[in-house]
Design an enzyme around this catalytic site. Structure first.
Site, PDB file in Angstrom:
ATOM      1  N   ARG A  32     -40.014   0.511 118.388  1.00 29.81           N
ATOM      2  CA  ARG A  32     -39.492   1.593 118.783  1.00 29.81           C
ATOM      3  C   ARG A  32     -37.991   1.663 118.621  1.00 29.81           C
ATOM      4  O   ARG A  32     -37.485   2.580 118.931  1.00 29.81           O
ATOM      5  CB  ARG A  32     -39.617   1.888 120.380  1.00 29.81           C
ATOM      6  N   TRP A  56     -32.793   1.817 120.121  1.00 32.44           N
ATOM      7  CA  TRP A  56     -32.580   2.572 118.869  1.00 32.44           C
ATOM      8  C   TRP A  56     -31.323   3.489 119.297  1.00 32.44           C
ATOM      9  O   TRP A  56     -31.372   4.297 120.184  1.00 32.44           O
ATOM     10  CB  TRP A  56     -33.623   3.357 118.655  1.00 32.44           C
ATOM     11  N   HIS A  89     -37.815  22.725  85.014  1.00 28.39           N
ATOM     12  CA  HIS A  89     -36.861  23.722  85.664  1.00 28.39           C
ATOM     13  C   HIS A  89     -35.757  22.744  86.010  1.00 28.39           C
ATOM     14  O   HIS A  89     -35.028  23.228  87.051  1.00 28.39           O
ATOM     15  CB  HIS A  89     -37.594  24.223  86.633  1.00 28.39           C
ATOM     16  N   ASN A 136     -34.534   5.649 127.989  1.00 32.38           N
ATOM     17  CA  ASN A 136     -34.921   6.003 126.575  1.00 32.38           C
ATOM     18  C   ASN A 136     -34.761   7.591 126.426  1.00 32.38           C
ATOM     19  O   ASN A 136     -35.276   8.270 127.454  1.00 32.38           O
ATOM     20  CB  ASN A 136     -36.484   5.752 126.355  1.00 32.38           C
ATOM     21  N   GLY A 137     -33.863   8.133 125.472  1.00 23.42           N
ATOM     22  CA  GLY A 137     -33.600   9.374 125.323  1.00 23.42           C
ATOM     23  C   GLY A 137     -32.141   9.789 125.312  1.00 23.42           C
ATOM     24  O   GLY A 137     -31.358   8.748 125.199  1.00 23.42           O
ATOM     25  N   LYS A 185     -42.348   6.590 101.420  1.00 25.39           N
ATOM     26  CA  LYS A 185     -42.497   5.241 101.505  1.00 25.39           C
ATOM     27  C   LYS A 185     -41.488   4.419 100.973  1.00 25.39           C
ATOM     28  O   LYS A 185     -40.929   3.403 101.541  1.00 25.39           O
ATOM     29  CB  LYS A 185     -43.980   4.730 101.132  1.00 25.39           C
ATOM     30  N   LYS A 208     -39.886   3.899 115.361  1.00 22.81           N
ATOM     31  CA  LYS A 208     -41.286   4.618 115.219  1.00 22.81           C
ATOM     32  C   LYS A 208     -41.438   6.021 115.397  1.00 22.81           C
ATOM     33  O   LYS A 208     -41.963   6.792 115.150  1.00 22.81           O
ATOM     34  CB  LYS A 208     -42.264   3.625 115.783  1.00 22.81           C
ATOM     35  N   GLU A 257     -38.014   4.610 102.571  1.00 21.59           N
ATOM     36  CA  GLU A 257     -37.958   3.972 103.898  1.00 21.59           C
ATOM     37  C   GLU A 257     -38.068   2.404 103.883  1.00 21.59           C
ATOM     38  O   GLU A 257     -37.431   1.934 104.530  1.00 21.59           O
ATOM     39  CB  GLU A 257     -38.692   4.628 105.087  1.00 21.59           C
ATOM     40  N   GLU A 308     -45.351  11.534  99.543  1.00 16.39           N
ATOM     41  CA  GLU A 308     -45.704  10.548 100.663  1.00 16.39           C
ATOM     42  C   GLU A 308     -45.164   9.152 100.013  1.00 16.39           C
ATOM     43  O   GLU A 308     -44.598   8.273 100.771  1.00 16.39           O
ATOM     44  CB  GLU A 308     -47.064  10.546 101.237  1.00 16.39           C
ATOM     45  N   CYS A 351     -36.335   3.695 121.478  1.00 17.13           N
ATOM     46  CA  CYS A 351     -36.278   2.777 122.346  1.00 17.13           C
ATOM     47  C   CYS A 351     -37.568   2.528 123.214  1.00 17.13           C
ATOM     48  O   CYS A 351     -38.462   3.412 123.398  1.00 17.13           O
ATOM     49  CB  CYS A 351     -35.476   3.312 123.511  1.00 17.13           C
TER      50      CYS A 351
HETATM   51  C1  F6R Z   1     -42.809   7.643 107.938  1.00 15.31           C
HETATM   52  C2  F6R Z   1     -42.744   8.014 109.300  1.00 15.31           C
HETATM   53  C3  F6R Z   1     -42.204   9.122 109.885  1.00 15.31           C
HETATM   54  C4  F6R Z   1     -43.210  10.062 110.918  1.00 15.31           C
HETATM   55  C5  F6R Z   1     -42.429  11.112 111.607  1.00 15.31           C
HETATM   56  C6  F6R Z   1     -43.201  11.846 112.565  1.00 15.31           C
HETATM   57  O1  F6R Z   1     -43.343   6.827 107.526  1.00 15.31           O
HETATM   58  O2  F6R Z   1     -43.639   7.295 109.967  1.00 15.31           O
HETATM   59  O3  F6R Z   1     -41.685  10.083 108.734  1.00 15.31           O
HETATM   60  O4  F6R Z   1     -44.235  10.564 110.215  1.00 15.31           O
HETATM   61  O5  F6R Z   1     -41.114  10.431 112.211  1.00 15.31           O
HETATM   62  O6  F6R Z   1     -43.756  10.981 113.620  1.00 15.31           O
HETATM   63  P1  F6R Z   1     -44.680  11.262 114.683  1.00 15.31           P
HETATM   64  O7  F6R Z   1     -45.991  11.582 113.448  1.00 15.31           O
HETATM   65  O8  F6R Z   1     -44.911  10.427 115.408  1.00 15.31           O
HETATM   66  O9  F6R Z   1     -44.535  12.774 115.205  1.00 15.31           O
END
Ligand code: F6R
Length: 624
Positions: A27, A77, A516, A103-104, A497, A619, A500, A493, A2
């Protein structure tokens, strides 16, 4: 999670608020809305979906009436209630006088809603937020039990309501009869203040007002802030004045814009050399590693006998690499744990434990709660964070900032590589304090890190083929990723990527685990991305992985191999080969990750997805 904006000033508030929301859309983009006081009532428009839907609605109703110079806005969100027009913020009180964005999560909202219903006030939406709007209106009307003295005083009314709420909330509130004032309450969700000439801003992130001012003020936990066009006042929830900390934002509007790229993410991938260099800059002073903020003595660092790393998602993957570096350089045992699991399993912590909390946003609820749990057990906490003054660094004993600049693309890219660099600084700082490395060795390791931005720039220049491969792999159903040692977190990683961004099934394995079980997944044509170790660095790892590639190739896999330039042994088994410069083993993830980011983005684009705003994501994740 949010985005919220508040503005009081001399400009047309609608334009300022919408501009702010545009920069905060990363956000959350389930719905958007604005509320502006106008002639004793509130103009409210809100729409499900992206901000563009709200803008289209405003065009439909006409913007001529929106001439006011104060207002609030929200991009959502969804937590409580589906992302519909009805559940979009701002929410309004039943007397139509108060509008609230939030937000929250208000955890006791069912109880509060029942209390309101008992007074004949029925909710219009499914949200927890709406209860706050009704309560503020009651308090402002002098009708909230125990808060009668808040009558006619918006600040006092918000304060009284904040005391009744449980959970995480940042609320920003406007009142139809008080258009020159906006009041906010902050607990656990971010809020920052911007100070301009005759105008004041509130937002979840400085990006919302960076166009107008770089003068900002950090707000703390459990604070109430009132803004007018001439300034602000801050108190705690009891009404006692508190001092807030001003700071200057170090980046500008250009950094928050796409700079000619189709997507922020593509720009951010290219910004990685600078992000890593900026993260390292200033950390070697007179031959010694220094942190950005250190509220710990060197003796505290010497007393550390165990390290825990806690983080989520991409930050967790960077944390896996911290384990390799810290154990190697300091001989301290390092455990890495998902922040969301950490506090629920009674980890063994005491005052000689160092907990490294890694978070781009500095506001991830899981990581914040893990940090608090660690502090309750007397452990020391060192934060790695990309957001100046966010809650996680504020509550930590020491901080290293990843100076990667704003990351708007929801998928983390440049902050991942910057976090790896920062993790290595932690390892070197510990090695230095504990004497497990001679000072000249620390300097040498640091200098090797400093040469990485150049190697990353080299990789970025050679990625034309990765873009073409993205198009070719777009129809695939699934992709597997393999790595060993430091290549394993890179594989994880790469898979994240792809999941997502391209909504494609992707899984990463430590290559040794293949036999395994996972090898049963290999079938004709299945793309498998392999991160090869250097043949010179750890020859034994290289030869093991070479055997693994042959095993999957023999079973029909289509291999995409990331290997060091000149590694000819792997060429016969690679359907696609991406060469990366030779760098020391621990630093290879910083270069090997880049092609995986680009391939994932290109597959997503070929599938027609918006790589900056993957579905269902936000985010920063401020709920557990
Ligand atoms: C993936 C991504 C998320 C964040 C995770 C932690 O691309 O961005 O997996 O890495 O939500 O977020 P932060 O780093 O803000 O604690």
């Amino acid at each position: 999670m949010c985005g919220i904006v508040g503005y009081v000033g001399h400009r047309v508030a609608l334009d300022v608020v919408l501009g702010g929301l545009r920069r905060l859309e990363y956000r959350g983009y389930d719905s958007a809305g604005v509320a502006l006081p106008s002639d004793g009532s509130l103009l409210i428009e809100r729409r499900a979906g992206a901000l563009a839907n709200l803008e289209a609605r405003l065009d439909e109703v006409g913007r001529d009436g929106f001439t006011g110079t104060s207002g609030i806005g929200h991009t959502r969100w969804a937590t409580h209630g589906p992302p519909t027009d009805r559940n979009a913020h701002p929410h309004r009180s039943s007397d139509g006088k108060v509008a609230v964005v939030h937000n929250g999560i208000i955890e006791n909202f069912l109880e509060l809603r029942a209390e309101l219903e008992a007074r004949g006030i029925w909710a219009e939406s499914d949200t927890d937020t709406e209860t706050a709007a009704h309560l503020v209106a009651l308090a402002h009307a002098g009708e909230l039990a125990g808060a009668e003295d808040a009558a006619g005083d918006l600040t006092a009314a918000v304060r009284a309501v904040a005391r009744r709420l449980e959970g995480a909330f940042t609320l920003v509130v406007t009142h139809a009869d008080d258009p020159d004032r906006i009041v906010a309450a902050r607990r656990n969700s971010p809020l920052v203040l911007g100070l301009g000439e005759g105008e004041t801003f509130l937002a979840s992130d400085v990006a919302a007002f960076i166009e107008f001012t770089r003068s900002a003020v950090e707000l703390g936990q459990d604070q109430i802030v009132t803004i007018t066009r001439d300034g602000y006042t801050v108190t705690d929830f009891a009404g006692e004045p508190v001092a807030a900390t001003p700071f200057q934002v170090t980046w500008d509007l250009a950094a928050a814009e796409k700079g000619g790229h189709d997507y922020f993410m593509l720009k951010e991938i290219e910004e990685q050399p600078g992000a890593i260099a900026n993260t390292l800059r200033g950390h070697l002073v007179d031959g010694r590693i220094v942190l950005d903020e250190q509220r710990l003595s060197d003796q505290d660092l010497r007393d550390v006998d165990k390290v825990f790393v806690v983080a989520c998602g991409t930050a967790y993957h960077s944390g896996l690499l911290a384990k390799y570096a810290i154990e190697h350089w300091t001989r301290l045992p390092v455990e890495i744990e998902l922040a969301s699991e950490f506090r629920y399993r009674d980890p063994v912590l005491d005052r000689s434990t160092l907990v490294v909390a890694i978070s781009q946003s500095g506001e991830t609820a899981d990581t914040l709660e893990a940090l608090r749990h660690a502090k309750d057990q007397k452990a020391r906490v060192l934060a790695i964070c990309n957001t100046n003054g966010a809650q996680i660094p504020r509550e930590s004993d020491a901080v290293i900032y990843t100076h990667a600049g704003p990351e708007i693309g929801v998928a983390a890219t440049k902050t991942f590589t910057a976090q790896i660099a920062a993790n290595y600084l932690v390892g070197l700082a510990l090695a230095q304090a504990r004497g497990t490395k001679y000072p000249d060795e620390v300097v040498r390791e640091f200098e090797q890190l400093e040469s990485i931005p150049e190697a990353v720039a080299e990789v970025l220049e050679s990625l034309g083929e990765a873009r073409a491969l993205g198009q070719e792999l777009a129809p695939s159903k699934a992709v597997l990723f393999l790595g060993r040692h430091v290549g394993y977190p890179v594989a994880l990683e790469g898979a994240l990527k792809l999941k997502e961004l391209a909504y494609m099934h992707a899984e990463a394995f430590a290559a040794g685990e293949l036999k395994h079980g996972p090898i049963a997944l290999i079938e004709d044509g299945l793309p498998v991305v392999v991160v090869m170790p250097s043949p010179k660095g750890r020859a034994v790892l290289h030869s093991k992985l070479l055997s693994n590639i042959q095993e999957i190739k023999a079973r029909g896999a289509r291999t995409v191999v990331i290997a060091e330039t000149g590694d000819e042994t792997v060429r016969p088994f690679a359907d696609h080969l991406f060469e990366i410069p030779a760098v020391p083993t621990l630093l290879q993830p910083l270069v090997a990750t880049i092609p995986l980011q680009v391939i994932a983005a290109e597959i997503a684009r070929a599938r027609g997805y918006d790589v900056d705003k993957p579905r269902n994501l936000a985010k920063s994740v401020t709920v557990e």
